[in-house]
Design a protein around this motif. Structure first.
Motif, PDB file in Angstrom:
ATOM      1  N   GLU A 197       0.857  -1.193   0.000  1.00  0.00           N
ATOM      2  CA  GLU A 197       0.000   0.000   0.000  1.00  0.00           C
ATOM      3  C   GLU A 197       0.891   1.242   0.000  1.00  0.00           C
ATOM      4  O   GLU A 197       1.288   1.744   1.049  1.00  0.00           O
ATOM      5  CB  GLU A 197      -0.915  -0.002   1.241  1.00  0.00           C
ATOM      6  N   MET A 198       1.201   1.735  -1.205  1.00  0.00           N
ATOM      7  CA  MET A 198       2.156   2.846  -1.312  1.00  0.00           C
ATOM      8  C   MET A 198       1.608   4.129  -0.677  1.00  0.00           C
ATOM      9  O   MET A 198       2.351   4.909  -0.085  1.00  0.00           O
ATOM     10  CB  MET A 198       2.497   3.104  -2.779  1.00  0.00           C
ATOM     11  N   GLN A 199       0.291   4.308  -0.796  1.00  0.00           N
ATOM     12  CA  GLN A 199      -0.321   5.499  -0.221  1.00  0.00           C
ATOM     13  C   GLN A 199      -0.112   5.525   1.296  1.00  0.00           C
ATOM     14  O   GLN A 199       0.259   6.537   1.872  1.00  0.00           O
ATOM     15  CB  GLN A 199      -1.826   5.489  -0.560  1.00  0.00           C
ATOM     16  N   PHE A 200      -0.351   4.356   1.909  1.00  0.00           N
ATOM     17  CA  PHE A 200      -0.173   4.231   3.353  1.00  0.00           C
ATOM     18  C   PHE A 200       1.284   4.507   3.725  1.00  0.00           C
ATOM     19  O   PHE A 200       1.572   5.275   4.646  1.00  0.00           O
ATOM     20  CB  PHE A 200      -0.587   2.827   3.816  1.00  0.00           C
ATOM     21  N   ALA A 201       2.196   3.883   2.981  1.00  0.00           N
ATOM     22  CA  ALA A 201       3.623   4.069   3.264  1.00  0.00           C
ATOM     23  C   ALA A 201       3.981   5.557   3.183  1.00  0.00           C
ATOM     24  O   ALA A 201       4.682   6.101   4.033  1.00  0.00           O
ATOM     25  CB  ALA A 201       4.464   3.260   2.283  1.00  0.00           C
ATOM     26  N   ARG A 202       3.476   6.200   2.155  1.00  0.00           N
ATOM     27  CA  ARG A 202       3.772   7.626   1.950  1.00  0.00           C
ATOM     28  C   ARG A 202       3.305   8.476   3.114  1.00  0.00           C
ATOM     29  O   ARG A 202       3.999   9.371   3.576  1.00  0.00           O
ATOM     30  CB  ARG A 202       3.041   8.100   0.701  1.00  0.00           C
ATOM     31  N   GLU A 203       2.070   8.182   3.567  1.00  0.00           N
ATOM     32  CA  GLU A 203       1.457   9.060   4.567  1.00  0.00           C
ATOM     33  C   GLU A 203       1.881   8.735   5.984  1.00  0.00           C
ATOM     34  O   GLU A 203       1.914   9.601   6.842  1.00  0.00           O
ATOM     35  CB  GLU A 203      -0.072   8.989   4.461  1.00  0.00           C
ATOM     36  N   VAL A 204       2.149   7.443   6.269  1.00  0.00           N
ATOM     37  CA  VAL A 204       2.355   7.046   7.656  1.00  0.00           C
ATOM     38  C   VAL A 204       3.817   6.743   7.993  1.00  0.00           C
ATOM     39  O   VAL A 204       4.266   7.013   9.105  1.00  0.00           O
ATOM     40  CB  VAL A 204       1.460   5.828   8.003  1.00  0.00           C
ATOM     41  N   ALA A 205       4.569   6.223   7.017  1.00  0.00           N
ATOM     42  CA  ALA A 205       5.916   5.755   7.356  1.00  0.00           C
ATOM     43  C   ALA A 205       6.871   6.906   7.632  1.00  0.00           C
ATOM     44  O   ALA A 205       6.857   7.918   6.946  1.00  0.00           O
ATOM     45  CB  ALA A 205       6.461   4.896   6.220  1.00  0.00           C
ATOM     46  N   ASP A 206       7.703   6.713   8.679  1.00  0.00           N
ATOM     47  CA  ASP A 206       8.805   7.640   8.885  1.00  0.00           C
ATOM     48  C   ASP A 206       9.921   7.297   7.925  1.00  0.00           C
ATOM     49  O   ASP A 206      10.697   8.148   7.518  1.00  0.00           O
ATOM     50  CB  ASP A 206       9.336   7.514  10.321  1.00  0.00           C
ATOM     51  N   GLY A 214      17.150  -9.934  -1.376  1.00  0.00           N
ATOM     52  CA  GLY A 214      17.704 -10.218  -0.059  1.00  0.00           C
ATOM     53  C   GLY A 214      18.580  -9.134   0.523  1.00  0.00           C
ATOM     54  O   GLY A 214      19.242  -9.356   1.526  1.00  0.00           O
ATOM     55  N   VAL A 215      18.610  -7.970  -0.129  1.00  0.00           N
ATOM     56  CA  VAL A 215      19.353  -6.841   0.452  1.00  0.00           C
ATOM     57  C   VAL A 215      18.464  -5.596   0.455  1.00  0.00           C
ATOM     58  O   VAL A 215      17.489  -5.518  -0.284  1.00  0.00           O
ATOM     59  CB  VAL A 215      20.652  -6.514  -0.340  1.00  0.00           C
ATOM     60  N   VAL A 216      18.815  -4.651   1.340  1.00  0.00           N
ATOM     61  CA  VAL A 216      18.125  -3.369   1.326  1.00  0.00           C
ATOM     62  C   VAL A 216      18.784  -2.527   0.240  1.00  0.00           C
ATOM     63  O   VAL A 216      19.949  -2.157   0.347  1.00  0.00           O
ATOM     64  CB  VAL A 216      18.227  -2.672   2.693  1.00  0.00           C
ATOM     65  N   VAL A 217      18.026  -2.251  -0.825  1.00  0.00           N
ATOM     66  CA  VAL A 217      18.592  -1.527  -1.961  1.00  0.00           C
ATOM     67  C   VAL A 217      18.624  -0.032  -1.673  1.00  0.00           C
ATOM     68  O   VAL A 217      19.573   0.669  -1.997  1.00  0.00           O
ATOM     69  CB  VAL A 217      17.763  -1.804  -3.232  1.00  0.00           C
ATOM     70  N   GLU A 218      17.573   0.427  -1.022  1.00  0.00           N
ATOM     71  CA  GLU A 218      17.457   1.871  -0.798  1.00  0.00           C
ATOM     72  C   GLU A 218      16.588   2.110   0.409  1.00  0.00           C
ATOM     73  O   GLU A 218      15.603   1.402   0.627  1.00  0.00           O
ATOM     74  CB  GLU A 218      16.812   2.500  -2.045  1.00  0.00           C
ATOM     75  N   GLN A 219      16.932   3.074   1.226  1.00  0.00           N
ATOM     76  CA  GLN A 219      16.038   3.434   2.321  1.00  0.00           C
ATOM     77  C   GLN A 219      16.141   4.904   2.638  1.00  0.00           C
ATOM     78  O   GLN A 219      17.131   5.557   2.318  1.00  0.00           O
ATOM     79  CB  GLN A 219      16.328   2.596   3.567  1.00  0.00           C
ATOM     80  N   GLY A 220      15.086   5.425   3.229  1.00  0.00           N
ATOM     81  CA  GLY A 220      15.066   6.843   3.557  1.00  0.00           C
ATOM     82  C   GLY A 220      13.642   7.278   3.845  1.00  0.00           C
ATOM     83  O   GLY A 220      12.740   6.446   3.950  1.00  0.00           O
ATOM     84  N   PRO A 221      13.420   8.585   3.955  1.00  0.00           N
ATOM     85  CA  PRO A 221      12.059   9.081   4.173  1.00  0.00           C
ATOM     86  C   PRO A 221      11.145   8.651   3.023  1.00  0.00           C
ATOM     87  O   PRO A 221      11.603   8.492   1.887  1.00  0.00           O
ATOM     88  CB  PRO A 221      12.226  10.606   4.181  1.00  0.00           C
ATOM     89  N   GLU A 223       8.935  10.180   1.292  1.00  0.00           N
ATOM     90  CA  GLU A 223       8.895  11.105   0.166  1.00  0.00           C
ATOM     91  C   GLU A 223      10.042  10.859  -0.807  1.00  0.00           C
ATOM     92  O   GLU A 223       9.894  10.928  -2.019  1.00  0.00           O
ATOM     93  CB  GLU A 223       8.948  12.557   0.678  1.00  0.00           C
ATOM     94  N   GLN A 224      11.193  10.515  -0.216  1.00  0.00           N
ATOM     95  CA  GLN A 224      12.371  10.308  -1.068  1.00  0.00           C
ATOM     96  C   GLN A 224      12.321   8.964  -1.779  1.00  0.00           C
ATOM     97  O   GLN A 224      12.439   8.893  -2.999  1.00  0.00           O
ATOM     98  CB  GLN A 224      13.630  10.412  -0.206  1.00  0.00           C
ATOM     99  N   VAL A 225      12.095   7.872  -1.023  1.00  0.00           N
ATOM    100  CA  VAL A 225      12.181   6.536  -1.623  1.00  0.00           C
ATOM    101  C   VAL A 225      11.045   6.301  -2.614  1.00  0.00           C
ATOM    102  O   VAL A 225      11.241   5.743  -3.688  1.00  0.00           O
ATOM    103  CB  VAL A 225      12.190   5.441  -0.539  1.00  0.00           C
ATOM    104  N   ILE A 226       9.828   6.740  -2.239  1.00  0.00           N
ATOM    105  CA  ILE A 226       8.704   6.519  -3.142  1.00  0.00           C
ATOM    106  C   ILE A 226       8.566   7.664  -4.145  1.00  0.00           C
ATOM    107  O   ILE A 226       8.278   7.444  -5.322  1.00  0.00           O
ATOM    108  CB  ILE A 226       7.392   6.341  -2.347  1.00  0.00           C
ATOM    109  N   GLY A 227       8.800   8.900  -3.654  1.00  0.00           N
ATOM    110  CA  GLY A 227       8.587  10.060  -4.521  1.00  0.00           C
ATOM    111  C   GLY A 227       9.750  10.325  -5.479  1.00  0.00           C
ATOM    112  O   GLY A 227       9.534  10.734  -6.622  1.00  0.00           O
ATOM    113  N   ASP A 228      10.971  10.035  -5.006  1.00  0.00           N
ATOM    114  CA  ASP A 228      12.130  10.373  -5.837  1.00  0.00           C
ATOM    115  C   ASP A 228      13.221   9.324  -5.660  1.00  0.00           C
ATOM    116  O   ASP A 228      14.299   9.597  -5.126  1.00  0.00           O
ATOM    117  CB  ASP A 228      12.650  11.765  -5.398  1.00  0.00           C
TER     118      ASP A 228
END
Ligand code: ATP
Ligand code: MG
Lengths: 246, 293
Positions: A197-206, A214-221, A223-228
């Motif tokens: 649920e990308m909308q939920f992730a966008r609005e609620v996730a820190d 099997g690896v974390v490719v990218e992480q961050g706020p 807005e950044q990971v989903i938006g940019d």
């Protein structure tokens, strides 16, 4: 201090390397959403955190306790973690109330009345007051999942783990469950949520974690990971999720 | 056959529905009726059945006493069978290869030897080990038992029947346990419940739906199997009946007496079985009924 501190987590099923060195730390009150393609190891990561899967190597600290230490009482450590499954997994032979009280009484050794009181409070919280005596098969999927959330909350966990809690639901029932999760986040619950649920992730996730292979490719706020997104793999994945018809 | 619908003649008027006739059925039913009438006729008129002797012995003290022993044997053997079966099944599913190996061996051994042999074996165990003692293995012994007193004939018969039943019950229980969705165990683990609690509070209660109906069948079957203890003079219904006709040579009427009692008991148990099955299928029918509120 972090509530959860994972480092160098590896897990293989036979020849299949599912987790190849995951590092993750979650602060108290954080909401971390984990996204990624099917088979990327998201469920396995969550299941390692409460030892439903035994990690091959790496360390998992929960509230300062090293879970992989053989001297640690797993059942004791698990009390700090509440888990919500994609398939609800309510105990099908028990009423909703008994689903919420059994572990309080058998694990936390709470008195019957205290357990019932806690259960009723949490049922009301997820909007299921009055469903105490129903059995799971009498509830809709959305109601079952909210009951499962209430069951986990009744153990007073420090962290809630959600594994695709809305994936098995009819679309019109998803909102109720996400609503409850959002409310939990607003109250300051520490949460790790595997979700599509990308909308939920966008609005609620820190913080949003994108996993692949099997690896974390990218992480961050969010807005950044989903938006940019910075990584090509993240961009490809998001393009497919957000515009499945293209 | 693709063209068959096209080539069918156009229907101008509706066809009159005529039920399919089954002349064969009527013939078969008539034959069976005649046969049944012949059986009843012979039962009533052939003096060899000696119905008056049946009447004399049906409620005689020895027969009723034997009946009580049959009932006791059935209950005790099933008790050992169910408790032992659960134990063996849980052991069989253990991650410890030694524990599950022992359970496998138990089922293999007891299912692979005739129950008649086991009954005789346990009844005569006193000859094999005249004394049993508790103590340190290969070391000093503290308590001694005279095994002929500890395991009298009746107990030998119960053990033979019960231990054998445990092997069969363990398969039934195992199937029941495996029928429970692993998600139930995972949810309980995630809540911090111990393995024992998960088994007794979550898995076994849900497995009951699968375990109970065949257990009813096992009980009905056990009721009849107890007649085997007659070979060690176990004092059950069949032992008594045999002893009586050993004295008066009225085999047929006494076998009728025994059969009537066995039939009555199995019928009662079958009725119980019907209600149990109905009760345990309820959980699934609610699910099929959808959202009942
Ligand atoms: N118990 C298991 N035994 C063998 N292989 C497994 C097991 N559990 C998971 N796998 C495999 O590990 C890989 C990762 O599984 P995992 O469930 O963690 O993926 P996921 O990211 O949660 O995917 P999805 O979005 O489909 O839920 C998959 O290829 C899966 O088939
Ligand atoms: Mg998954």
């Amino acid at each position: 201090m972090s509530v959860i501190e994972i480092s160098g987590l590896h897990k293989a099923f036979g020849p299949l390397q599912v987790l190849r060195g995951i590092d993750l730390s979650v602060e108290r009150g954080d909401v971390v959403c984990v996204i990624g393609p099917s088979g990327s190891g998201k469920s396995t990561l969550l299941r390692c955190v409460n030892l439903l899967e035994q990690p091959d190597s790496g360390t998992i600290l929960v509230g300062g306790t090293e879970l992989t230490d053989p001297d640690v009482d797993i059942d004791l450590a698990r009390r700090k973690l509440g888990m919500v499954f994609q398939g609800f997994n309510l105990f099908s032979h028990l009423s909703v109330l008994d689903n919420l009280t059994i572990a309080q009484r058998k694990v936390l050794r709470r008195s019957g009345s205290e357990a019932v009181e806690t259960a009723r409070r949490n049922l009301a919280k997820v909007g299921l007051a009055g469903k105490e005596s129903a059995v799971p098969s009498q509830l809709s999927g959305g109601q079952q999942q909210r009951a499962a959330i209430a069951r986990a909350l009744s153990m007073n966990p420090e962290v809630m783990l959600f594994d695709e809690p809305t994936s098995a639901l009819d679309p019109e029932l998803v909102g109720d469950v996400l609503g409850v999760m959002r409310q939990l986040a607003d109250e300051g619950m520490t949460m790790i949520v595997v979700t599509h649920e990308m909308q939920f992730a966008r609005e609620v996730a820190d913080r949003v974690l994108f996993m692949d292979g099997g690896v974390v490719v990218e992480q961050g706020p969010a807005e950044q990971v989903i938006g940019d997104p910075q990584e090509e793999r993240t961009r490809t994945f998001l393009a497919r999720v957000l515009n499945p018809l293209k | 056959m693709a063209g068959s619908t096209d080539s069918a003649p156009p229907r101008s008027e509706p066809i009159a529905a005529v039920p399919v006739r089954h002349p064969g059925r009527w013939v078969a039913a008539a034959v069976l009726l005649v046969l049944a009438a012949m059986v009843v006729h012979s039962l009533l008129t052939n003096p060899a059945w000696q119905w008056s002797v049946v009447g004399d012995y049906l409620f005689s003290g020895r027969v009723l006493g034997g009946l009580l022993v049959t009932a006791e044997l059935t209950v005790l053997a099933m008790l050992i069978g169910v408790v032992g079966g659960v134990l063996i099944a849980v052991m069989r599913l253990s991650n410890n290869p030694i524990v599950s190996g022992v359970a496998w061996f138990y089922a293999w051994f007891f299912r692979g030897t005739p129950v008649l042999v086991q009954i005789i074996f346990w009844s005569f165990i006193g000859f094999l080990y005249p004394y049993l003692s508790l103590g340190i293995p290969f070391g000093p012994e503290f308590i001694f038992f005279d095994s002929n007193k500890l395991i009298p004939l009746f107990m030998g018969a119960v053990l033979g029947l019960g231990l054998n039943e445990a092997a069969y019950m363990s398969e039934i229980v195992r199937a029941g346990i495996l029928s429970v969705d692993t998600g139930q165990t995972e949810a309980a683990e995630a809540l911090g419940m111990t393995r024992t609690k998960i088994m007794t509070r979550i898995v076994l209660p849900q497995a009951m739906r699968v375990i109970i109906p065949p257990t009813g069948n096992e009980t009905i079957s056990m009721l009849k199997t107890t007649s085997l203890v007659a070979v060690v003079a176990g004092g059950d219904l069949f032992t008594e009946v045999q002893l009586i006709y050993g004295g008066n040579y009225k085999q047929i009427p006494l076998l009728v007496v025994a059969s009537l009692w066995y039939l009555l008991f199995t019928s009662v148990l079958s009725v119980g079985q019907y209600y149990i099955e109905r009760r345990y299928s309820r959980g699934t029918s609610v699910q099929a009924g959808g959202n009942v509120r």
